[in-house]
Design a protein around this motif. Structure first.
Motif, PDB file in Angstrom:
ATOM      1  N   UNK A 129       0.855  -1.192   0.000  1.00  0.00           N
ATOM      2  CA  UNK A 129       0.000   0.000   0.000  1.00  0.00           C
ATOM      3  C   UNK A 129       0.887   1.237   0.000  1.00  0.00           C
ATOM      4  N   UNK A 130       1.281   1.651  -1.195  1.00  0.00           N
ATOM      5  CA  UNK A 130       2.219   2.770  -1.334  1.00  0.00           C
ATOM      6  C   UNK A 130       1.678   4.042  -0.681  1.00  0.00           C
ATOM      7  N   UNK A 131       0.402   4.353  -0.936  1.00  0.00           N
ATOM      8  CA  UNK A 131      -0.176   5.598  -0.426  1.00  0.00           C
ATOM      9  C   UNK A 131      -0.155   5.646   1.097  1.00  0.00           C
ATOM     10  N   UNK A 132      -0.340   4.497   1.743  1.00  0.00           N
ATOM     11  CA  UNK A 132      -0.315   4.461   3.209  1.00  0.00           C
ATOM     12  C   UNK A 132       1.054   4.926   3.718  1.00  0.00           C
ATOM     13  N   UNK A 133       2.103   4.600   2.984  1.00  0.00           N
ATOM     14  CA  UNK A 133       3.456   5.029   3.373  1.00  0.00           C
ATOM     15  C   UNK A 133       3.675   6.499   3.059  1.00  0.00           C
ATOM     16  N   UNK A 134       3.387   6.904   1.814  1.00  0.00           N
ATOM     17  CA  UNK A 134       3.699   8.288   1.414  1.00  0.00           C
ATOM     18  C   UNK A 134       2.913   9.300   2.254  1.00  0.00           C
ATOM     19  N   UNK A 148      10.694   6.307  -9.163  1.00  0.00           N
ATOM     20  CA  UNK A 148      10.239   5.006  -9.654  1.00  0.00           C
ATOM     21  C   UNK A 148      10.299   4.918 -11.177  1.00  0.00           C
ATOM     22  N   UNK A 149      10.302   6.071 -11.842  1.00  0.00           N
ATOM     23  CA  UNK A 149      10.270   6.063 -13.299  1.00  0.00           C
ATOM     24  C   UNK A 149       8.896   5.713 -13.850  1.00  0.00           C
ATOM     25  N   UNK A 150       7.846   6.025 -13.067  1.00  0.00           N
ATOM     26  CA  UNK A 150       6.472   5.790 -13.510  1.00  0.00           C
ATOM     27  C   UNK A 150       5.765   7.149 -13.579  1.00  0.00           C
ATOM     28  N   UNK A 151       5.406   7.620 -14.797  1.00  0.00           N
ATOM     29  CA  UNK A 151       4.816   8.950 -14.913  1.00  0.00           C
ATOM     30  C   UNK A 151       3.587   9.135 -14.019  1.00  0.00           C
ATOM     31  N   UNK A 152       3.580  10.236 -13.271  1.00  0.00           N
ATOM     32  CA  UNK A 152       2.451  10.657 -12.425  1.00  0.00           C
ATOM     33  C   UNK A 152       2.016   9.609 -11.408  1.00  0.00           C
ATOM     34  N   UNK A 153       2.953   8.818 -10.930  1.00  0.00           N
ATOM     35  CA  UNK A 153       2.661   7.811  -9.905  1.00  0.00           C
ATOM     36  C   UNK A 153       2.145   8.452  -8.613  1.00  0.00           C
ATOM     37  N   UNK A 154       2.700   9.601  -8.259  1.00  0.00           N
ATOM     38  CA  UNK A 154       2.378  10.237  -6.976  1.00  0.00           C
ATOM     39  C   UNK A 154       1.267  11.263  -7.175  1.00  0.00           C
ATOM     40  N   UNK A 179       8.388  14.710 -24.415  1.00  0.00           N
ATOM     41  CA  UNK A 179       8.448  15.628 -23.267  1.00  0.00           C
ATOM     42  C   UNK A 179       8.751  14.860 -21.987  1.00  0.00           C
ATOM     43  N   UNK A 180       9.477  15.517 -21.045  1.00  0.00           N
ATOM     44  CA  UNK A 180       9.778  14.872 -19.768  1.00  0.00           C
ATOM     45  C   UNK A 180       8.488  14.667 -18.975  1.00  0.00           C
ATOM     46  N   UNK A 181       8.290  13.437 -18.518  1.00  0.00           N
ATOM     47  CA  UNK A 181       7.152  13.140 -17.659  1.00  0.00           C
ATOM     48  C   UNK A 181       7.698  12.699 -16.311  1.00  0.00           C
ATOM     49  N   UNK A 182       7.443  13.513 -15.296  1.00  0.00           N
ATOM     50  CA  UNK A 182       7.920  13.198 -13.957  1.00  0.00           C
ATOM     51  C   UNK A 182       7.072  12.129 -13.292  1.00  0.00           C
ATOM     52  N   UNK A 183       7.497  11.708 -12.099  1.00  0.00           N
ATOM     53  CA  UNK A 183       6.767  10.715 -11.310  1.00  0.00           C
ATOM     54  C   UNK A 183       5.668  11.353 -10.459  1.00  0.00           C
ATOM     55  N   UNK A 184       5.575  12.689 -10.500  1.00  0.00           N
ATOM     56  CA  UNK A 184       4.660  13.402  -9.611  1.00  0.00           C
ATOM     57  C   UNK A 184       3.586  14.113 -10.441  1.00  0.00           C
ATOM     58  N   UNK A 185       2.314  13.909 -10.087  1.00  0.00           N
ATOM     59  CA  UNK A 185       1.201  14.580 -10.771  1.00  0.00           C
ATOM     60  C   UNK A 185       1.204  16.071 -10.461  1.00  0.00           C
ATOM     61  N   UNK A 186       0.809  16.893 -11.440  1.00  0.00           N
ATOM     62  CA  UNK A 186       0.852  18.347 -11.243  1.00  0.00           C
ATOM     63  C   UNK A 186       0.036  18.839 -10.041  1.00  0.00           C
TER      64      UNK A 186
END
Ligand SMILES: Nc1nc(=O)c2c([nH]1)NC[C@@H]1CN(c3ccc(C(=O)N[C@@H](CCC(=O)O)C(=O)O)cc3)C=[N+]21
Length: 281
Positions: A196-201, A211-217, A239-246
């Protein structure tokens, strides 16, 4: 709410200004620092990064040596490029751009490098030194992340840090760095096997997304006011796609832009490793 921008570009510029002075001092002593790069294949992303590194070198007065090999290069051909840079007095530090084409044995190549010339801090001897907490060139992205947090007075000591991604170049190494006595953070290393990633973050004061997964967070995964660092360098339609949603911007207390955040810091700390290696000569 709107997050304070962790400006990697501006912080990298300060680091580069300091390095420029130190390079000049080295040259007065007759020492000419030089960065070598070994690039295998023609991945467009890697080409851009390597070109950027050579531009950075010119900016601070470091010489650079570029070795480009075709994607079909054999293990023996890459080995001889490594042997040449190990022996070259003009090259005081170098990197092998990763990832390498799959037919090559990355670990064997890293081990063949002279650890004293390892500008990435990724040679197993230097990572081993980091595990032992003795002086060694530090991996550039993790080091850059720590300096960026310090620049903005984001507390690290006692902070709960969640690192997403266990790769050697970022996640795993960053965990080692942040848990040294001098940093004293508590680190949770999350990865694709995390239930459960969200429980940790959601519990974290600092989230590092590597993680190299676009918009994971997403925004609902972040504790209001937390610092969020986006290490993602995926490319979507060029275009660069980060791991964090805007929309994380609205919840976070601090956020790295991407581009302009972690990337420029990584490059500045690479130069720093080259200068430090030359200062040890
Ligand atoms: N041995 C090795 N060492 C590395 O340090 C290494 C590597 N292999 N392989 C690939 C990754 C990726 N990486 C980046 C560095 C800077 C930016 C950077 O400065 N990006 C700019 C944007 C550049 C653009 O627009 O493409 C920015 O974030 O502002 C990005 C990515 C280093 N890496």
């Amino acid at each position: 709410m709107s997050a304070v921008k962790l400006d990697g570009k501006a912080t990298a510029a300060k680091i580069k200004a300091d390095l420029t002075t130190r390079v000049a001092a080295l040259k007065e002593r007759g020492i000419m620092p030089g960065l070598g790069t070994i690039l295998v294949g023609d991945d467009p992303g890697s080409q851009i990064y390597v070109a950027g590194k050579h531009r950075d070198c010119a900016e601070v007065g470091i010489a650079s040596i570029r070795v480009d090999l075709p994607a079909t290069a054999t293990q023996a051909e890459v080995e001889s490029a490594i042997d040449e840079l190990n022996a070259s007095p003009e090259c005081t530090g170098y990197i092998v751009q990763l990832p390498l084409p799959k037919h090559l044995d990355t670990m064997a190549l890293l081990e063949r490098m002279d650890p004293a010339k390892d500008a990435d801090g990724l040679h197993p001897v230097n990572l081993g030194r980091l595990v032992h907490m003795v002086d060694a060139p530090l991996p550039c992205t993790p080091h850059g992340i720590v300096l960026l947090l310090q620049e903005y007075d984001v507390p690290i000591k006692g902070a709960e840090v969640v690192v997403v991604g266990r790769g050697i170049t970022v996640g795993r190494s960053l965990g080692l760095l942040l848990t040294r006595r001098s940093e004293n953070a508590t680190v949770t290393l999350c990865h694709t096997g995390t239930q459960d990633l969200a429980a940790h973050t959601r519990m974290a004061d600092i989230v590092v997304a590597a993680a190299g997964v676009p918009e994971l967070i997403k925004a609902d995964m972040i504790k209001p006011g937390a610092a969020v660092l986006d290490v993602g360098v995926s490319r979507v339609e060029g275009k660069i796609a980060g791991d964090v949603s805007p929309e994380v911007e609205e919840v976070a207390g601090f956020l790295t832009p991407n581009p302009g955040g972690v990337g420029p810091m990584t490059r500045a700390l690479l130069l720093s490793n080259v200068v430090e290696a030359a200062e040890r000569l």
